[in-house]
Design a protein around this motif. Sequence first.
Motif, short mmCIF file in Angstrom:
data_model
loop_
_atom_site.label_atom_id
_atom_site.label_comp_id
_atom_site.label_asym_id
_atom_site.label_seq_id
_atom_site.Cartn_x
_atom_site.Cartn_y
_atom_site.Cartn_z
N LYS A 114 0.69 -1.34 0.07
CA LYS A 114 -0.52 -0.24 -0.12
C LYS A 114 0.95 1.49 -0.11
O LYS A 114 1.54 1.36 0.69
N SER A 152 -2.57 -0.64 -9.16
CA SER A 152 -2.87 0.06 -8.51
C SER A 152 -4.57 -0.43 -7.91
O SER A 152 -4.51 0.16 -6.55
N GLU A 176 -3.74 -0.61 -4.01
CA GLU A 176 -2.88 0.36 -3.58
C GLU A 176 -1.96 0.80 -3.92
O GLU A 176 -1.13 1.37 -2.91
N GLU A 207 1.09 2.86 -5.90
CA GLU A 207 1.26 4.28 -7.23
C GLU A 207 1.49 3.67 -7.92
O GLU A 207 2.67 4.04 -8.05
#
Length: 195
Positions: free
Chosen positions: A39, A58, A61, A63
């Motif tokens: 994450k 994504s 979670e 980036e």
Amino acid sequence: MIPDQYKEKVIKGKSHWIDRDSPVKTFVNAFKKEIGDPKGAKVLDIGCAQGEHTKELSNFEMEATGLDNNPDFIKEAKENYPELRFDVGEIEKLPYEKETFDAVYCINTLFYTDPKKSLPQLEMVLKKGGLAFITLNKQIFDIDKNKVFHSLDVDEALKIFKNCKIISKTYKERTDDSPFKHKHFFYEIILIKNK
């Protein structure tokens, strides 16, 4: 590196990679095991094409940023996933600062490049302690023409990674029917950049 005439066939052909099983879960599980919770981790999807795997990354979670040298693919990716970042750029000269990403995800792409130029770039953008998940093709075989059109000494290529430790190296084979019938003999490789 594959010859230009094969590159053109792939670029103009049907996006056959969309229908393949995704190795994203394998990558995420390796990240969890070696690094921890994915994450918020910054991951670069190199050779992202239309962005399907960038989106999948994504969903965990992460980036995720997608990069491809084909502006048409990037345009489509931005249309399909406007919430994500996609950039046009060359793998042999990545448009990012040193140690920008916690992870690099690069599958079915490196055979388009000169590994002496592309592999140092992967290592350069990866943070110390970061994880790289790549595929390297030992050979790609044109079934219809009965000839090899790409070969690579994978062990020799891996020596280019001066600051990375190989965590795993898994041999696989895959046959694709589009844009012409061909077979890949390749390795999925997980590396950690030394701290």
